[in-house]
Design a protein around this motif. Sequence first.
Motif, PDB file in Angstrom:
ATOM      1  N   MET A   1      24.355  54.214  21.797  1.00 43.54           N
ATOM      2  CA  MET A   1      24.037  53.993  23.191  1.00 43.54           C
ATOM      3  C   MET A   1      25.023  54.803  24.031  1.00 43.54           C
ATOM      4  SD  MET A   1      21.942  52.158  25.232  1.00 43.54           S
ATOM      5  CE  MET A   1      21.262  50.991  24.098  1.00 43.54           C
ATOM      6  N   PHE A   2      24.499  55.579  24.973  1.00 45.07           N
ATOM      7  CA  PHE A   2      25.322  56.336  25.910  1.00 45.07           C
ATOM      8  C   PHE A   2      25.547  55.496  27.158  1.00 45.07           C
ATOM      9  CE2 PHE A   2      23.114  59.540  23.414  1.00 45.07           C
ATOM     10  CZ  PHE A   2      24.125  60.433  23.105  1.00 45.07           C
ATOM     11  N   SER A   3      26.666  55.730  27.834  1.00 50.29           N
ATOM     12  CA  SER A   3      26.907  55.013  29.088  1.00 50.29           C
ATOM     13  C   SER A   3      27.709  55.868  30.055  1.00 50.29           C
ATOM     14  CB  SER A   3      27.638  53.696  28.837  1.00 50.29           C
ATOM     15  OG  SER A   3      28.940  53.919  28.364  1.00 50.29           O
ATOM     16  N   VAL A   4      27.505  55.584  31.329  1.00 53.37           N
ATOM     17  CA  VAL A   4      28.271  56.163  32.421  1.00 53.37           C
ATOM     18  C   VAL A   4      28.689  54.998  33.306  1.00 53.37           C
ATOM     19  CG1 VAL A   4      28.085  57.493  34.565  1.00 53.37           C
ATOM     20  CG2 VAL A   4      27.213  58.445  32.434  1.00 53.37           C
ATOM     21  N   THR A   5      29.956  54.989  33.702  1.00 50.26           N
ATOM     22  CA  THR A   5      30.465  53.934  34.580  1.00 50.26           C
ATOM     23  C   THR A   5      31.010  54.554  35.850  1.00 50.26           C
ATOM     24  OG1 THR A   5      31.045  52.552  32.676  1.00 50.26           O
ATOM     25  CG2 THR A   5      32.120  52.024  34.779  1.00 50.26           C
ATOM     26  N   VAL A   6      30.663  53.954  36.974  1.00 47.14           N
ATOM     27  CA  VAL A   6      31.208  54.344  38.273  1.00 47.14           C
ATOM     28  C   VAL A   6      31.894  53.130  38.880  1.00 47.14           C
ATOM     29  CG1 VAL A   6      29.560  56.226  38.647  1.00 47.14           C
ATOM     30  CG2 VAL A   6      29.011  53.928  39.472  1.00 47.14           C
ATOM     31  N   ARG A   7      32.812  53.373  39.812  1.00 47.36           N
ATOM     32  CA  ARG A   7      33.663  52.300  40.327  1.00 47.36           C
ATOM     33  C   ARG A   7      33.676  52.291  41.854  1.00 47.36           C
ATOM     34  NH1 ARG A   7      39.317  51.263  37.527  1.00 47.36           N
ATOM     35  NH2 ARG A   7      37.931  49.988  36.268  1.00 47.36           N
ATOM     36  N   GLU A   8      33.800  51.101  42.391  1.00 49.87           N
ATOM     37  CA  GLU A   8      33.933  50.863  43.834  1.00 49.87           C
ATOM     38  C   GLU A   8      34.860  49.663  43.989  1.00 49.87           C
ATOM     39  OE1 GLU A   8      34.224  51.429  47.127  1.00 49.87           O
ATOM     40  OE2 GLU A   8      32.413  52.632  46.921  1.00 49.87           O
ATOM     41  N   HIS A   9      35.175  49.295  45.207  1.00 50.19           N
ATOM     42  CA  HIS A   9      35.939  48.066  45.432  1.00 50.19           C
ATOM     43  C   HIS A   9      35.247  47.236  46.501  1.00 50.19           C
ATOM     44  CE1 HIS A   9      37.522  50.401  48.802  1.00 50.19           C
ATOM     45  NE2 HIS A   9      37.867  49.248  49.336  1.00 50.19           N
ATOM     46  N   LEU A  10      35.582  45.961  46.517  1.00 47.80           N
ATOM     47  CA  LEU A  10      34.911  45.006  47.399  1.00 47.80           C
ATOM     48  C   LEU A  10      35.913  43.965  47.860  1.00 47.80           C
ATOM     49  CD1 LEU A  10      32.289  43.612  48.494  1.00 47.80           C
ATOM     50  CD2 LEU A  10      32.068  42.571  46.230  1.00 47.80           C
ATOM     51  N   MET A  11      35.914  43.678  49.166  1.00 49.41           N
ATOM     52  CA  MET A  11      36.768  42.631  49.714  1.00 49.41           C
ATOM     53  C   MET A  11      35.892  41.634  50.458  1.00 49.41           C
ATOM     54  SD  MET A  11      40.291  44.559  50.778  1.00 49.41           S
ATOM     55  CE  MET A  11      39.662  45.802  51.864  1.00 49.41           C
ATOM     56  N   ILE A  12      35.989  40.373  50.049  1.00 50.49           N
ATOM     57  CA  ILE A  12      35.167  39.323  50.660  1.00 50.49           C
ATOM     58  C   ILE A  12      36.031  38.090  50.934  1.00 50.49           C
ATOM     59  CG2 ILE A  12      32.978  40.049  49.633  1.00 50.49           C
ATOM     60  CD1 ILE A  12      34.314  37.060  48.066  1.00 50.49           C
ATOM     61  N   ALA A  13      35.470  37.187  51.693  1.00 57.28           N
ATOM     62  CA  ALA A  13      36.027  35.847  51.846  1.00 57.28           C
ATOM     63  C   ALA A  13      34.936  34.876  51.432  1.00 57.28           C
ATOM     64  CB  ALA A  13      36.441  35.582  53.296  1.00 57.28           C
ATOM     65  N   HIS A  14      35.331  33.741  50.885  1.00 55.69           N
ATOM     66  CA  HIS A  14      34.374  32.702  50.515  1.00 55.69           C
ATOM     67  C   HIS A  14      35.135  31.441  50.129  1.00 55.69           C
ATOM     68  CE1 HIS A  14      34.313  33.972  45.954  1.00 55.69           C
ATOM     69  NE2 HIS A  14      35.517  33.908  46.436  1.00 55.69           N
ATOM     70  N   SER A  15      34.388  30.375  49.933  1.00 54.61           N
ATOM     71  CA  SER A  15      34.951  29.126  49.431  1.00 54.61           C
ATOM     72  C   SER A  15      33.977  28.581  48.396  1.00 54.61           C
ATOM     73  CB  SER A  15      35.156  28.122  50.569  1.00 54.61           C
ATOM     74  OG  SER A  15      33.923  27.815  51.197  1.00 54.61           O
ATOM     75  N   PHE A  16      34.450  27.607  47.634  1.00 50.06           N
ATOM     76  CA  PHE A  16      33.622  27.011  46.595  1.00 50.06           C
ATOM     77  C   PHE A  16      33.470  25.519  46.828  1.00 50.06           C
ATOM     78  CE2 PHE A  16      35.574  30.560  44.010  1.00 50.06           C
ATOM     79  CZ  PHE A  16      34.424  31.316  43.953  1.00 50.06           C
ATOM     80  N   ARG A  17      32.403  24.979  46.288  1.00 48.20           N
ATOM     81  CA  ARG A  17      32.173  23.545  46.306  1.00 48.20           C
ATOM     82  C   ARG A  17      32.287  23.032  44.875  1.00 48.20           C
ATOM     83  NH1 ARG A  17      30.270  26.193  49.678  1.00 48.20           N
ATOM     84  NH2 ARG A  17      28.458  27.158  48.771  1.00 48.20           N
ATOM     85  N   GLY A  18      33.034  21.940  44.701  1.00 54.92           N
ATOM     86  CA  GLY A  18      33.196  21.336  43.378  1.00 54.92           C
ATOM     87  C   GLY A  18      34.647  21.242  42.979  1.00 54.92           C
ATOM     88  N   GLU A  19      34.996  20.097  42.436  1.00 54.69           N
ATOM     89  CA  GLU A  19      36.382  19.838  42.030  1.00 54.69           C
ATOM     90  C   GLU A  19      36.893  20.849  41.012  1.00 54.69           C
ATOM     91  OE1 GLU A  19      38.643  17.678  43.255  1.00 54.69           O
ATOM     92  OE2 GLU A  19      37.115  17.287  44.772  1.00 54.69           O
ATOM     93  N   VAL A  20      36.001  21.419  40.196  1.00 53.00           N
ATOM     94  CA  VAL A  20      36.410  22.370  39.179  1.00 53.00           C
ATOM     95  C   VAL A  20      37.137  23.577  39.788  1.00 53.00           C
ATOM     96  CG1 VAL A  20      34.234  23.679  39.161  1.00 53.00           C
ATOM     97  CG2 VAL A  20      35.633  23.582  37.103  1.00 53.00           C
ATOM     98  N   PHE A  21      36.888  23.842  41.076  1.00 48.99           N
ATOM     99  CA  PHE A  21      37.483  25.007  41.727  1.00 48.99           C
ATOM    100  C   PHE A  21      38.839  24.720  42.359  1.00 48.99           C
ATOM    101  CE2 PHE A  21      32.937  25.953  41.640  1.00 48.99           C
ATOM    102  CZ  PHE A  21      32.973  27.160  40.975  1.00 48.99           C
ATOM    103  N   GLY A  22      39.292  23.479  42.335  1.00 48.76           N
ATOM    104  CA  GLY A  22      40.616  23.136  42.849  1.00 48.76           C
ATOM    105  C   GLY A  22      40.866  23.710  44.237  1.00 48.76           C
ATOM    106  N   PRO A  23      42.004  24.408  44.436  1.00 45.60           N
ATOM    107  CA  PRO A  23      42.340  24.928  45.758  1.00 45.60           C
ATOM    108  C   PRO A  23      41.383  26.018  46.248  1.00 45.60           C
ATOM    109  CG  PRO A  23      43.986  25.622  44.146  1.00 45.60           C
ATOM    110  CD  PRO A  23      43.070  24.663  43.455  1.00 45.60           C
ATOM    111  N   ALA A  24      40.597  26.610  45.365  1.00 45.66           N
ATOM    112  CA  ALA A  24      39.647  27.641  45.782  1.00 45.66           C
ATOM    113  C   ALA A  24      38.475  27.053  46.567  1.00 45.66           C
ATOM    114  CB  ALA A  24      39.121  28.409  44.566  1.00 45.66           C
TER     115      ALA A  24
END
Length: 132
Positions: A1-24
């Motif tokens: 299998m051949f592959s090519v990978t390209v890269r970018e970056h991403l900056m976001i804000a968000h929050s989570f619901r659920g105790e499993v995420f603790g301070p997040a």
Amino acid sequence: MFSVTVREHLMIAHSFRGEVFGPAQRLHGATYLVDATFRRGELDADNIVVDIGLATSELGSVVAEFNYRNLDDEDEFAGVNTSTEFLAKVIADRLADRVRAGALGEGARELAAIAVTLHESHIAWASYERAR
């Protein structure tokens, strides 16, 4: 299998619901390195997997849809935990839509798979891989 990978970056804000995420559960920021890998079993007539320039451009366009946004404020993500894994799938699905639309060139229609990896840090990342 051949592959090519390209890269970018991403900056976001968000929050989570659920105790499993603790301070997040509180609003926080995340900065990701985003790798998109395009795979195929055989090279095309030009001996490439995909046009790297088009792949880079399309990944940049997809990532720009979320960059510098609070995902909690986006209607499409209302009530959704926008985990790293979930975002990898969203980006992969949107890249696949662009492949089907021809944005990565006709040769890209023969891709076997697209994988997206979001690197949260140098020690943690998550990926999603799908058929083209």
